[in-house]
Design a protein around this motif. Structure first.
Motif, PDB file in Angstrom:
ATOM      1  N   GLN A 111       0.820  -1.214   0.000  1.00  0.00           N
ATOM      2  CA  GLN A 111       0.000   0.000   0.000  1.00  0.00           C
ATOM      3  C   GLN A 111       0.854   1.264   0.000  1.00  0.00           C
ATOM      4  OE1 GLN A 111      -2.480  -0.535   3.455  1.00  0.00           O
ATOM      5  NE2 GLN A 111      -3.776  -2.090   2.471  1.00  0.00           N
ATOM      6  N   PHE A 112       1.923   1.264   0.806  1.00  0.00           N
ATOM      7  CA  PHE A 112       2.787   2.440   0.865  1.00  0.00           C
ATOM      8  C   PHE A 112       3.487   2.667  -0.473  1.00  0.00           C
ATOM      9  CE2 PHE A 112       3.630   2.855   5.733  1.00  0.00           C
ATOM     10  CZ  PHE A 112       2.271   3.043   5.925  1.00  0.00           C
ATOM     11  N   LYS A 113       3.983   1.595  -1.080  1.00  0.00           N
ATOM     12  CA  LYS A 113       4.672   1.724  -2.377  1.00  0.00           C
ATOM     13  C   LYS A 113       3.730   2.302  -3.428  1.00  0.00           C
ATOM     14  CE  LYS A 113       8.780  -0.023  -1.459  1.00  0.00           C
ATOM     15  NZ  LYS A 113      10.013   0.798  -1.572  1.00  0.00           N
ATOM     16  N   LEU A 114       2.521   1.788  -3.474  1.00  0.00           N
ATOM     17  CA  LEU A 114       1.559   2.254  -4.467  1.00  0.00           C
ATOM     18  C   LEU A 114       1.099   3.680  -4.176  1.00  0.00           C
ATOM     19  CD1 LEU A 114      -0.407  -1.068  -4.888  1.00  0.00           C
ATOM     20  CD2 LEU A 114       0.903   0.086  -6.673  1.00  0.00           C
ATOM     21  N   ALA A 150      10.646  -0.144 -11.793  1.00  0.00           N
ATOM     22  CA  ALA A 150      11.346  -1.063 -10.886  1.00  0.00           C
ATOM     23  C   ALA A 150      10.443  -1.500  -9.736  1.00  0.00           C
ATOM     24  CB  ALA A 150      12.611  -0.392 -10.344  1.00  0.00           C
ATOM     25  N   GLU A 151       9.688  -0.555  -9.171  1.00  0.00           N
ATOM     26  CA  GLU A 151       8.793  -0.892  -8.066  1.00  0.00           C
ATOM     27  C   GLU A 151       7.659  -1.805  -8.532  1.00  0.00           C
ATOM     28  OE1 GLU A 151       9.342  -0.426  -5.064  1.00  0.00           O
ATOM     29  OE2 GLU A 151      10.479   1.414  -4.739  1.00  0.00           O
ATOM     30  N   CYS A 152       7.142  -1.511  -9.724  1.00  0.00           N
ATOM     31  CA  CYS A 152       6.000  -2.296 -10.212  1.00  0.00           C
ATOM     32  C   CYS A 152       6.399  -3.718 -10.570  1.00  0.00           C
ATOM     33  CB  CYS A 152       5.365  -1.597 -11.416  1.00  0.00           C
ATOM     34  SG  CYS A 152       4.431  -0.115 -10.978  1.00  0.00           S
ATOM     35  N   ILE A 153       7.567  -3.886 -11.160  1.00  0.00           N
ATOM     36  CA  ILE A 153       7.981  -5.249 -11.497  1.00  0.00           C
ATOM     37  C   ILE A 153       8.281  -6.030 -10.218  1.00  0.00           C
ATOM     38  CG2 ILE A 153      10.503  -4.975 -11.758  1.00  0.00           C
ATOM     39  CD1 ILE A 153      10.211  -6.586 -14.388  1.00  0.00           C
ATOM     40  N   GLN A 154       8.763  -5.353  -9.180  1.00  0.00           N
ATOM     41  CA  GLN A 154       9.008  -6.003  -7.887  1.00  0.00           C
ATOM     42  C   GLN A 154       7.692  -6.478  -7.283  1.00  0.00           C
ATOM     43  OE1 GLN A 154      11.988  -6.602  -6.618  1.00  0.00           O
ATOM     44  NE2 GLN A 154      11.364  -7.430  -4.626  1.00  0.00           N
ATOM     45  N   LEU A 155       6.662  -5.654  -7.370  1.00  0.00           N
ATOM     46  CA  LEU A 155       5.369  -6.021  -6.805  1.00  0.00           C
ATOM     47  C   LEU A 155       4.691  -7.140  -7.597  1.00  0.00           C
ATOM     48  CD1 LEU A 155       4.000  -2.498  -5.814  1.00  0.00           C
ATOM     49  CD2 LEU A 155       4.663  -4.349  -4.255  1.00  0.00           C
ATOM     50  N   GLU A 195       2.912   5.989  -2.764  1.00  0.00           N
ATOM     51  CA  GLU A 195       4.026   6.858  -3.151  1.00  0.00           C
ATOM     52  C   GLU A 195       4.066   7.058  -4.664  1.00  0.00           C
ATOM     53  OE1 GLU A 195       7.336   4.785  -1.516  1.00  0.00           O
ATOM     54  OE2 GLU A 195       6.795   5.252   0.564  1.00  0.00           O
ATOM     55  N   MET A 196       3.909   5.951  -5.400  1.00  0.00           N
ATOM     56  CA  MET A 196       3.936   6.049  -6.863  1.00  0.00           C
ATOM     57  C   MET A 196       2.764   6.866  -7.394  1.00  0.00           C
ATOM     58  SD  MET A 196       5.286   2.364  -8.273  1.00  0.00           S
ATOM     59  CE  MET A 196       4.300   1.286  -7.228  1.00  0.00           C
TER      60      MET A 196
END
Length: 392
Positions: free
Chosen positions: A295-298, A345-350, A300-301
């Motif tokens: 949730q935090f990553k999304l 990078a964040e999206c491929i990690q998720l 932020e993006m």
């Protein structure tokens, strides 16, 4: 598109899209959903977009709508050009060669060409029957454009072009290439010796080198171009001799805005792909969207992307109204392309291991995005421009 759709000019606010703009977008999106989306993966595998797609797109009035009506266009504002780029980028970065033709290359002919050149070339550019490229980068000269080595030396009423270009968008398909050459290799400063020339596909001595294999943007054809004793008449000079560097600089504002638009759309798409994925993918007995880290990553993006969209829309409005936005567009180009790389990078990690699979669109987005911080002027050059404007 019916010319009656073209209405009032937008104002300078961020609500610059009129009903006519929205009709254009809806019509273009329907066309792309039918004529591009079902075939795009095949084009990626073949590493080229068929010319038939260009002519279908041009036949509907979607290419170069800003061109004056006397040359086959609809005399629209930049808002229509921005929409074209956004909708092409929504499908995939490999379609960017069409936007490059429509919004970056053809404007050189419209702005600096003679009446004869405009009559000869612009109608075909609008219909998609004439595909263009611009050849600046060389094996030994990229950002340092003043140091190009391709020459065009005057010989009576013609010029003789010799040299090599690389990383040329639309290099394989192009019927008309704007070539940056040195007409005076000895002048100081060096940029004063650059001129632009129009070189047609079948001109003797002009040939294609390799169709280059890239990490991403596979369906956008990119090639080497070779010029060996290519003789062109003086009438193929675009604008005035020695003014080429100035012409290139005047168009870079729009090119960099287009680059920011494309990267922003990619980031928006990656966010939506990931939001959908994390809601469906379960781990430890619940959707991974329920984990606080996700949730935090999304969050932020989503925030950064929203900031980017607000900034880009603001610049589109200012550009439509002819405002000088060189400093701001340099900020947008570097920040948004860097932001899009972080998002990828964040999206491929998720997505976990599935994000690394070609069957997932996020994998294509991940490999398509890195080049955006390099072309249209590297992000390091953007920061140099900003620093100069700050009086540093």
């Amino acid at each position: 598109m019916d010319k009656s759709m073209i209405g009032k000019k937008p104002d300078s606010s961020n609500t610059f899209y009129t009903d006519e703009h929205q009709m254009f977008r809806q019509s273009l999106r329907r066309f792309l959903d039918k004529e591009a989306v079902p075939f795009f993966e095949k084009w990626e595998e073949e590493h080229i977009i068929p010319r038939s797609f260009w002519t279908k797109l041009g036949g509907k009035g979607f290419i170069c709508p800003w061109v004056n009506e006397e040359y086959g266009g609809m005399n629209t504002d930049f808002g229509f050009a921005a929409i074209l780029n956004e909708e092409l980028a929504r499908v995939g970065a490999g379609l960017s060669g069409i936007g490059t033709h429509s919004n970056i290359i053809v404007p050189y002919i419209a702005s600096f060409g003679t009446e004869e050149q405009k009559k000869k070339y612009l109608p075909g550019c609008v219909t998609g029957n004439m595909i263009t490229a611009i050849a600046m980068t060389e094996p030994g000269a990229g950002s340092d454009l003043a140091n190009i080595r391709t020459t065009a030396l005057k010989n009576g009423d013609s010029y003789m072009i010799n040299g090599q270009k690389t990383f040329i968008t639309n290099g394989i398909h192009s019927d008309l290439v704007i070539v940056a050459c040195k007409t005076d290799p000895h002048v100081t400063p060096a940029h004063r010796g650059i001129s632009l020339f129009l070189v047609e596909r079948d001109t003797p001595g002009f040939s294609r080198g390799r169709k280059l294999k890239k990490v991403g943007m596979h369906s956008q054809d990119t090639a080497e171009l070779i010029f060996e004793e290519v003789k062109v008449p003086a009438s193929n000079l675009l604008g005035e001799e020695g003014k080429g560097f100035y012409y290139l600089m005047t168009k870079l504002q729009q090119e960099r805005l287009v680059a920011a638009i494309n990267s922003l759309v990619a980031a928006e798409d990656m966010l939506q792909l990931t939001l959908s994925y994390v809601k469906e993918r379960n781990a430890f007995g619940k959707p991974i969207s329920k984990f606080q880290n996700t949730q935090f990553k999304l969050a932020e993006m989503a925030t950064e992307i929203k900031i980017g969209r607000t900034f880009v829309d603001h610049l589109i409005g200012k550009h439509i109204n002819g405002v000088d936005i060189v400093t701001e567009v340099s900020m947008a180009k570097w920040w948004i392309t860097d932001m899009a790389k972080r998002v990828s990078a964040e999206c491929i990690q998720l997505h976990g291991g599935y994000g690394y699979m070609e069957e997932y669109k996020i994998a294509r987005r991940y490999r398509d995005i890195p080049i955006t911080s390099i072309f249209a002027g590297t992000n390091e050059i953007m920061k140099t421009i900003i620093a100069k404007k700050l009086g540093l």
